[in-house]
Design an enzyme around this catalytic site. Sequence first.
Site, PDB file in Angstrom:
ATOM      1  N   LEU A  16      48.436  39.839  45.864  1.00 21.85           N
ATOM      2  CA  LEU A  16      48.588  41.139  46.527  1.00 21.85           C
ATOM      3  C   LEU A  16      47.858  41.165  47.862  1.00 21.85           C
ATOM      4  CD1 LEU A  16      47.719  43.932  43.929  1.00 21.85           C
ATOM      5  CD2 LEU A  16      49.899  43.590  45.079  1.00 21.85           C
ATOM      6  N   LYS A  68      37.529  28.963  42.892  1.00 19.82           N
ATOM      7  CA  LYS A  68      36.333  29.816  42.988  1.00 19.82           C
ATOM      8  C   LYS A  68      35.032  29.072  42.687  1.00 19.82           C
ATOM      9  CE  LYS A  68      38.605  34.134  41.712  1.00 19.82           C
ATOM     10  NZ  LYS A  68      38.461  35.378  40.951  1.00 19.82           N
ATOM     11  N   ASN A  89      34.379  34.186  45.818  1.00 22.27           N
ATOM     12  CA  ASN A  89      35.758  34.671  46.006  1.00 22.27           C
ATOM     13  C   ASN A  89      36.050  35.102  47.447  1.00 22.27           C
ATOM     14  OD1 ASN A  89      34.439  37.119  46.018  1.00 22.27           O
ATOM     15  ND2 ASN A  89      35.933  38.175  44.743  1.00 22.27           N
ATOM     16  N   ASP A 104      33.324  40.651  43.593  1.00 24.91           N
ATOM     17  CA  ASP A 104      33.639  41.301  42.312  1.00 24.91           C
ATOM     18  C   ASP A 104      32.437  42.095  41.803  1.00 24.91           C
ATOM     19  OD1 ASP A 104      36.219  40.368  42.224  1.00 24.91           O
ATOM     20  OD2 ASP A 104      35.737  38.608  41.017  1.00 24.91           O
ATOM     21  N   GLY A 128      35.592  38.854  26.507  1.00 27.31           N
ATOM     22  CA  GLY A 128      35.788  37.750  27.438  1.00 27.31           C
ATOM     23  C   GLY A 128      34.466  37.285  28.025  1.00 27.31           C
ATOM     24  N   GLY A 130      34.690  34.889  31.006  1.00 24.73           N
ATOM     25  CA  GLY A 130      35.119  34.076  32.150  1.00 24.73           C
ATOM     26  C   GLY A 130      34.488  34.574  33.440  1.00 24.73           C
ATOM     27  N   TYR A 228      44.364  45.393  36.877  1.00 24.11           N
ATOM     28  CA  TYR A 228      44.871  46.512  37.684  1.00 24.11           C
ATOM     29  C   TYR A 228      46.389  46.558  37.737  1.00 24.11           C
ATOM     30  CZ  TYR A 228      44.893  42.621  40.951  1.00 24.11           C
ATOM     31  OH  TYR A 228      45.087  41.394  41.513  1.00 24.11           O
ATOM     32  N   GLY A 249      41.480  48.901  36.457  1.00 23.72           N
ATOM     33  CA  GLY A 249      40.894  47.914  37.375  1.00 23.72           C
ATOM     34  C   GLY A 249      41.152  48.187  38.848  1.00 23.72           C
TER      35      GLY A 249
HETATM   36  P1  NAP Z   1      38.984  33.511  33.388  1.00 22.53           P
HETATM   37  O1  NAP Z   1      37.763  33.027  34.094  1.00 22.53           O
HETATM   38  O2  NAP Z   1      40.094  32.565  33.134  1.00 22.53           O
HETATM   39  O3  NAP Z   1      38.482  34.113  31.983  1.00 22.53           O
HETATM   40  C1  NAP Z   1      39.385  34.627  31.066  1.00 22.53           C
HETATM   41  C2  NAP Z   1      38.681  35.129  29.814  1.00 22.53           C
HETATM   42  O4  NAP Z   1      39.668  35.685  28.952  1.00 22.53           O
HETATM   43  C3  NAP Z   1      37.991  34.042  29.014  1.00 22.53           C
HETATM   44  O5  NAP Z   1      36.845  34.580  28.404  1.00 22.53           O
HETATM   45  C4  NAP Z   1      39.024  33.669  27.967  1.00 22.53           C
HETATM   46  O6  NAP Z   1      38.482  33.240  26.745  1.00 22.53           O
HETATM   47  C5  NAP Z   1      39.686  35.008  27.716  1.00 22.53           C
HETATM   48  N1  NAP Z   1      41.065  34.823  27.266  1.00 22.53           N
HETATM   49  C6  NAP Z   1      42.090  34.275  27.956  1.00 22.53           C
HETATM   50  N2  NAP Z   1      43.215  34.285  27.202  1.00 22.53           N
HETATM   51  C7  NAP Z   1      42.880  34.810  25.995  1.00 22.53           C
HETATM   52  C8  NAP Z   1      43.600  35.068  24.800  1.00 22.53           C
HETATM   53  N3  NAP Z   1      44.892  34.769  24.691  1.00 22.53           N
HETATM   54  N4  NAP Z   1      42.943  35.631  23.763  1.00 22.53           N
HETATM   55  C9  NAP Z   1      41.620  35.924  23.863  1.00 22.53           C
HETATM   56  N5  NAP Z   1      40.892  35.704  24.972  1.00 22.53           N
HETATM   57  C10 NAP Z   1      41.511  35.157  26.035  1.00 22.53           C
HETATM   58  O7  NAP Z   1      39.638  34.746  34.146  1.00 22.53           O
HETATM   59  P2  NAP Z   1      38.899  35.809  35.095  1.00 22.53           P
HETATM   60  O8  NAP Z   1      38.860  35.302  36.468  1.00 22.53           O
HETATM   61  O9  NAP Z   1      37.628  36.166  34.428  1.00 22.53           O
HETATM   62  O10 NAP Z   1      39.917  37.033  35.108  1.00 22.53           O
HETATM   63  C11 NAP Z   1      40.115  37.809  33.960  1.00 22.53           C
HETATM   64  C12 NAP Z   1      40.824  39.129  34.277  1.00 22.53           C
HETATM   65  O11 NAP Z   1      40.069  39.919  35.175  1.00 22.53           O
HETATM   66  C13 NAP Z   1      42.185  38.954  34.912  1.00 22.53           C
HETATM   67  O12 NAP Z   1      43.075  39.757  34.190  1.00 22.53           O
HETATM   68  C14 NAP Z   1      42.035  39.486  36.310  1.00 22.53           C
HETATM   69  O13 NAP Z   1      43.199  40.156  36.719  1.00 22.53           O
HETATM   70  C15 NAP Z   1      40.918  40.481  36.147  1.00 22.53           C
HETATM   71  N6  NAP Z   1      40.178  40.663  37.416  1.00 22.53           N
HETATM   72  C16 NAP Z   1      40.275  41.870  38.057  1.00 22.53           C
HETATM   73  C17 NAP Z   1      39.612  42.098  39.244  1.00 22.53           C
HETATM   74  C18 NAP Z   1      39.721  43.409  39.938  1.00 22.53           C
HETATM   75  O14 NAP Z   1      39.414  43.497  41.129  1.00 22.53           O
HETATM   76  N7  NAP Z   1      40.123  44.491  39.274  1.00 22.53           N
HETATM   77  C19 NAP Z   1      38.825  41.078  39.790  1.00 22.53           C
HETATM   78  C20 NAP Z   1      38.722  39.849  39.107  1.00 22.53           C
HETATM   79  C21 NAP Z   1      39.411  39.659  37.926  1.00 22.53           C
HETATM   80  P3  NAP Z   1      38.053  31.689  26.477  1.00 22.53           P
HETATM   81  O15 NAP Z   1      36.712  31.538  27.128  1.00 22.53           O
HETATM   82  O16 NAP Z   1      37.980  31.609  24.997  1.00 22.53           O
HETATM   83  O17 NAP Z   1      39.098  30.834  27.095  1.00 22.53           O
END
Ligand code: NAP
Length: 479
Positions: A16, A68, A89, A104, A128, A130, A228, A249
């Site tokens: 986006l 990242k 980021n 973030d 989560g 991550g 979001y 979000g």
């Molecule tokens: P990430 O580093 O890949 O972490 C993903 C997390 O989700 C991990 O803890 C993972 O668990 C868990 N997960 C993934 N698939 C799963 C499943 N099927 N069942 C259960 N747990 C699952 O991703 P991230 O960068 O943290 O981003 C995560 C979310 O935050 C995204 O949806 C993103 O859109 C959102 N976000 C929003 C903003 C904003 O400005 N609003 C900013 C950043 C991120 P494991 O450790 O077990 O793999």
Amino acid sequence: VKRQAAVIGSPVSHSLSPALFTFLASKLGVRDLEYTAREVAPESLGFFLSELRSRAEMIGVNVTIPHKEAMLKAVDSVSPEATGVGAVNVVKAREGELIGYNTDVIGVEKALDSARCEVRGKDIWIFGAGGAARAAAYALGNLEAREVLFFNRDFERARKVAGQLGSRFPRTRFHAVKSLEEVRDHVFTLVINSTPLGMKNVPAPEGAFAELSYLRAAPDAFAFDLIYNPRQTPFLTRATEAGWKPLGGLAMLIHQALATWEIWFGKLTGPGQYESAYADLESHLLDTLEPRPAIAAADSKKTRHAAPQTVFLTGFMGVGKSEVGIALARHLGWSFSDTDKLIESEAGKSVSAIFSELGEEHFRSLERQVVAKLSRSVRAVVSLGGGALMDPESLAKVRAAGAVIYLSAKPDTLVTRLRNSAYKRPLLAGLEPEEQREKIQSLLEARRPVYENATHTIETDGLRPQEIVERIVKGVLAK
Ligand code: NAP
């Protein structure tokens, strides 16, 4: 020559950011900014960064998956937030020098602040562990939350993240949760979803976030989904049903975009400048984003069998109604609710406070309403408070709505299962184990007629929750 910025990642075409920053530039009167999405594979990152250093018109980049973490080592200096989160980021390029940031963190802080969610001294639950979870937890450390609990599919990852943050923020306890039993006494001011479940194109299974109904919400507690797009997510829907106030979000996205802008172009200090940029961006994005959730395949499946569509679990305290209920809901892909937790979040008080301040009669009438509401749900597992079936109206409703399963256990089993929490149970507090056993035995006798109204009984002695789930699935639900 125009100034240039970009979002780099792989894949990056869905981002986006180009639309967002181009819009912002036009609103803020920056006419010479060209913002693009650049596909950069991991092996090309070094090459891209030398371009960023050498071309004076490039002011910086937004960084997305998979760069990242790598960016942390590639830049010349790093902000404390980016170091703490372990991810960069945003990069600012200045005279050949690259500085890494993580916006973030400020995005989460400002989103909570705008929602008036006060977390100082409070307990927070995060689904989560991550990158986004780490940024949120860092923000919560900054804001001096009392405890931040991570609940993650990969427990070890959560444990590591908790350890890293713990050494940075002495006032906040960071902890990885293994079992819900650990948090039965916690009252949460905020729950956060930082998993991608429910994002556009990532359907959330129906049983996802079932823990929401088990966690105790403080009055005015928030459920914050970092996702979001779409705006309304399965997490927010389920949280609202369980009594939490929803926060999507989008606010975080906008605040972190404005923080990026300020890193590149300087603070938006004009009167009302930040607020009006925020409002413009919000209405622009509201037109762009999907309003509704991705529907899990199971959601749209029509049920073909005539087996019960709702399961009510009843039984003595400590028998494992919640643990079994959550595991069963997850197995079936159904929702889970706990009548006591719902009453607590609706009343904004604990069950014992309702009893002591408003009386048992008041509690029973709240319970009757909650049971009536829940007996209209389908594909739902409901854990009933120990006394809920003493009310004839509730009893009739749940028997008409589905299977009512009595989880039975011998007094000795109950004493063992209650070992770690008996001191918190008003009926058992202060008793020796043998006295507890006798007390349980007499209470069980007194309640036998109530439990006999169940449609099914499962003897749980010697069984683990998963084995109890299997018995319910085979013995009650298979038709
Ligand atoms: P990430 O580093 O890949 O972490 C993903 C997390 O989700 C991990 O803890 C993972 O668990 C868990 N997960 C993934 N698939 C799963 C499943 N099927 N069942 C259960 N747990 C699952 O991703 P991230 O960068 O943290 O981003 C995560 C979310 O935050 C995204 O949806 C993103 O859109 C959102 N976000 C929003 C903003 C904003 O400005 N609003 C900013 C950043 C991120 P494991 O450790 O077990 O793999």
